[in-house]
Design a protein around this motif. Structure first.
Motif, short mmCIF file in Angstrom:
data_model
loop_
_atom_site.label_atom_id
_atom_site.label_comp_id
_atom_site.label_asym_id
_atom_site.label_seq_id
_atom_site.Cartn_x
_atom_site.Cartn_y
_atom_site.Cartn_z
N LEU A 11 0.83 -1.21 0.00
CA LEU A 11 0.00 0.00 0.00
C LEU A 11 0.86 1.26 0.00
CD1 LEU A 11 -2.92 -0.93 2.43
CD2 LEU A 11 -3.15 -0.20 0.05
N GLU A 12 1.90 1.27 0.83
CA GLU A 12 2.77 2.45 0.87
C GLU A 12 3.44 2.68 -0.48
OE1 GLU A 12 5.36 4.34 4.24
OE2 GLU A 12 6.39 2.58 3.46
N ASP A 13 3.94 1.62 -1.10
CA ASP A 13 4.58 1.75 -2.42
C ASP A 13 3.61 2.31 -3.45
OD1 ASP A 13 6.95 0.75 -1.43
OD2 ASP A 13 6.66 -1.28 -2.21
N ARG A 14 2.39 1.79 -3.45
CA ARG A 14 1.39 2.27 -4.44
C ARG A 14 0.95 3.69 -4.15
NH1 ARG A 14 3.54 -1.18 -6.14
NH2 ARG A 14 2.87 -3.05 -7.27
N MET A 15 0.89 4.05 -2.88
CA MET A 15 0.50 5.42 -2.52
C MET A 15 1.59 6.41 -2.91
SD MET A 15 -1.49 4.71 1.09
CE MET A 15 -2.19 6.35 1.36
N ILE A 16 2.85 5.99 -2.83
CA ILE A 16 3.94 6.84 -3.31
C ILE A 16 3.84 6.99 -4.83
CG2 ILE A 16 6.46 6.95 -3.64
CD1 ILE A 16 6.69 5.48 -0.90
N GLU A 17 3.59 5.88 -5.50
CA GLU A 17 3.54 5.86 -6.96
C GLU A 17 2.33 6.62 -7.52
OE1 GLU A 17 2.67 2.55 -10.49
OE2 GLU A 17 3.13 1.88 -8.46
N LEU A 18 1.18 6.46 -6.90
CA LEU A 18 -0.08 6.99 -7.45
C LEU A 18 -0.57 8.25 -6.75
CD1 LEU A 18 -1.94 3.54 -7.67
CD2 LEU A 18 -0.85 4.76 -9.56
N GLY A 19 0.01 8.59 -5.61
CA GLY A 19 -0.47 9.69 -4.78
C GLY A 19 0.04 11.04 -5.21
N PRO A 20 -0.11 12.05 -4.34
CA PRO A 20 -0.58 11.92 -2.96
C PRO A 20 -2.11 11.78 -2.87
CG PRO A 20 -0.09 14.21 -3.43
CD PRO A 20 0.32 13.44 -4.64
N PHE A 21 -2.55 11.18 -1.74
CA PHE A 21 -3.96 10.99 -1.47
C PHE A 21 -4.39 11.76 -0.23
CE2 PHE A 21 -2.71 7.23 -3.87
CZ PHE A 21 -3.71 7.18 -4.84
N ASP A 22 -5.64 12.20 -0.25
CA ASP A 22 -6.22 12.83 0.94
C ASP A 22 -6.83 11.80 1.88
OD1 ASP A 22 -5.87 15.67 0.09
OD2 ASP A 22 -7.19 15.04 -1.53
N GLY A 23 -7.34 10.71 1.30
CA GLY A 23 -8.03 9.74 2.14
C GLY A 23 -8.18 8.38 1.49
N LEU A 24 -8.90 7.52 2.21
CA LEU A 24 -9.15 6.15 1.78
C LEU A 24 -10.65 5.87 1.78
CD1 LEU A 24 -6.52 4.38 4.10
CD2 LEU A 24 -6.21 4.93 1.66
N ILE A 25 -11.09 5.11 0.79
CA ILE A 25 -12.45 4.56 0.80
C ILE A 25 -12.30 3.04 0.79
CG2 ILE A 25 -14.63 4.29 -0.46
CD1 ILE A 25 -14.19 6.97 -1.75
N GLY A 26 -12.95 2.37 1.72
CA GLY A 26 -12.84 0.93 1.77
C GLY A 26 -14.17 0.25 1.93
N PHE A 27 -14.28 -0.95 1.34
CA PHE A 27 -15.44 -1.82 1.55
C PHE A 27 -14.96 -3.16 2.10
CE2 PHE A 27 -18.20 -5.24 -0.30
CZ PHE A 27 -19.26 -5.06 0.59
N SER A 28 -15.63 -3.66 3.15
CA SER A 28 -15.37 -4.97 3.73
C SER A 28 -13.91 -5.07 4.20
CB SER A 28 -15.74 -6.05 2.71
OG SER A 28 -15.83 -7.31 3.31
N GLN A 29 -13.10 -6.00 3.66
CA GLN A 29 -11.71 -6.07 4.09
C GLN A 29 -10.98 -4.76 3.81
OE1 GLN A 29 -8.87 -8.77 2.13
NE2 GLN A 29 -8.11 -9.43 4.13
N GLY A 30 -11.32 -4.11 2.71
CA GLY A 30 -10.74 -2.80 2.41
C GLY A 30 -11.16 -1.73 3.41
N ALA A 31 -12.37 -1.89 3.99
CA ALA A 31 -12.85 -0.95 5.01
C ALA A 31 -12.16 -1.19 6.34
CB ALA A 31 -14.37 -1.08 5.18
N ILE A 32 -11.87 -2.46 6.65
CA ILE A 32 -11.12 -2.76 7.88
C ILE A 32 -9.73 -2.12 7.80
CG2 ILE A 32 -10.06 -4.63 9.23
CD1 ILE A 32 -12.49 -6.38 8.35
N LEU A 33 -9.10 -2.24 6.64
CA LEU A 33 -7.81 -1.58 6.43
C LEU A 33 -7.93 -0.06 6.54
CD1 LEU A 33 -6.16 -3.48 3.44
CD2 LEU A 33 -5.06 -3.01 5.63
N SER A 34 -8.91 0.50 5.84
CA SER A 34 -9.08 1.96 5.80
C SER A 34 -9.33 2.52 7.20
CB SER A 34 -10.24 2.34 4.87
OG SER A 34 -9.98 1.93 3.55
N GLY A 35 -10.07 1.79 8.02
CA GLY A 35 -10.38 2.27 9.36
C GLY A 35 -9.23 2.13 10.35
#
Length: 232
Positions: A89-113
């Motif tokens: 996640l950190e590598d992809r956020m460096i590559e694709l970011g910067p980001f203000d936030g996260l949106i997650g569903f289910s397992q992605g929501a557990i991560l985001s929270g």
């Protein structure tokens, strides 16, 4: 245009899909929301690092391939490849970011929270900007003891929007997660473990949340520009 003619920037979110689904599936799920809402956000969809290691609950509904963020035991109390997931996640956020936030569903929501707390404790995402906002759909807390202790050790000031489904099997755990945030906005819906459509009442709450974060990113950008322009 915002106040004094300043350009309003769309808040930029990294979207984390559910267990054994994909970025493409989450894109379809989120587009249940009105286009007027989607158009207010800059959304980047990411496939999890690990190919699906078992049967997916969405087989026959959505086409493969399917992915998962990390693996866990039957009690959800022991994780496998969790550190690799954080690194990915950190590598992809460096590559694709910067980001203000996260949106997650289910397992992605557990991560985001849980990621804002892990970031604040210096355990994850140390090479990327602070996560300022999270949108949690069908989420819950981490259950592995050490991870949970670090993720929720203090009340989170991250601005958060939570979707709670009346018949979602994760609803009790979603409520526990909400209690970890200082100023959560909560949208209740009658469905189960799904990305819900937005009724009139939900739409007001969602647009209100976007109004707030839009104003914050615009002010932050303006302050950043002002600091850049200051004489040394």
């Amino acid at each position: 245009m915002g106040s004094e003619g300043s350009i309003v920037r769309k808040p930029r979110f990294l979207c984390l899909h559910g267990f054994r689904t994909s970025a493409e599936i989450m894109k379809i799920q989120l587009h249940k929301w009105p286009q007027s809402v989607i158009d207010r956000l800059d959304l980047v969809f990411l496939d999890a690092p690990f190919p699906c290691q078992g049967k997916s609950d969405v087989e026959g509904i959505f086409d493969p391939p399917y992915y998962e963020w990390f693996q866990f035991n039957k009690e959800f109390t022991e994780y496998t490849n969790f550190e690799k997931c954080l690194e990915f996640l950190e590598d992809r956020m460096i590559e694709l970011g910067p980001f203000d936030g996260l949106i997650g569903f289910s397992q992605g929501a557990i991560l985001s929270g849980g990621l804002p707390g892990l970031q604040a404790k210096g355990i994850a995402l140390q090479k990327v900007p602070k996560i300022k906002f999270v949108i949690i759909i069908g989420g819950a807390k981490f259950k592995e003891t050490k991870v949970a202790e670090n993720a929720y050790s203090s009340s989170l000031e991250t601005l958060s929007l939570h979707f709670l489904g009346e018949t979602d099997f994760l609803k009790p755990y979603g409520i526990q997660l909400i209690d970890s945030f200082k100023n959560p906005v909560v949208v209740h819906h009658p469905k189960g473990h799904t990305v819900p459509r937005l009724d009139e009442k939900s739409l007001v709450k969602v647009n209100g949340f976007i109004d707030t974060i839009e104003q914050l990113v615009t002010e932050e950008d303006k302050n950043g520009e002002a600091n850049t322009c200051k004489p040394k």
